[in-house]
Design an enzyme around this catalytic site. Structure first.
Site, mmCIF file in Angstrom:
data_model
loop_
_atom_site.group_PDB
_atom_site.id
_atom_site.type_symbol
_atom_site.label_atom_id
_atom_site.label_comp_id
_atom_site.label_asym_id
_atom_site.label_seq_id
_atom_site.Cartn_x
_atom_site.Cartn_y
_atom_site.Cartn_z
ATOM 1 C CG HIS A 50 32.067 34.437 43.293
ATOM 2 N ND1 HIS A 50 32.268 33.828 44.306
ATOM 3 C CD2 HIS A 50 30.670 34.567 42.821
ATOM 4 C CE1 HIS A 50 31.207 33.700 44.814
ATOM 5 N NE2 HIS A 50 30.011 34.278 43.935
ATOM 6 C CD GLU A 52 38.170 33.215 44.275
ATOM 7 O OE1 GLU A 52 37.810 33.294 45.454
ATOM 8 O OE2 GLU A 52 36.618 33.870 43.479
#
Length: 88
Positions: A50, A52
């Site tokens: 993802h 992040e």
């Protein structure tokens, strides 16, 4: 830059995943310290790390991190890596 400008940058990054991230949402992330962007990333496609995690991997200021899929809580990971104030 202001918080709003960083958020707009994260949203622009998120759009790069258009059509490829389902069933996950499109997400962009920008890591900032002292007004300087340290890392940025986006969720490229379903099944891949993802945004992040990508933003952490794209900086040399923080120690490397390997993604562990859905079991990883991304906000906690950023805070663990030294983050202070997440924007949503």
């Amino acid at each position: 830059m202001t918080d709003a400008q960083y958020m707009r940058l994260a949203l622009r990054l998120a759009r790069r995943g258009y059509g490829a991230t389902s069933p996950n949402p499109m997400v962009g992330a920008v890591l900032v310290k002292g007004g300087k962007i340290l890392g940025r990333g986006w969720h490229h496609r379903a099944g891949e790390p993802h945004a992040e995690i990508e933003s952490l991997r794209n900086t040399e200021k923080l120690r490397p991190l390997s993604a562990r899929g859905d079991s990883l809580c991304h906000a906690r990971t950023l805070l663990h890596q030294g983050g202070r104030r997440p924007l949503y």
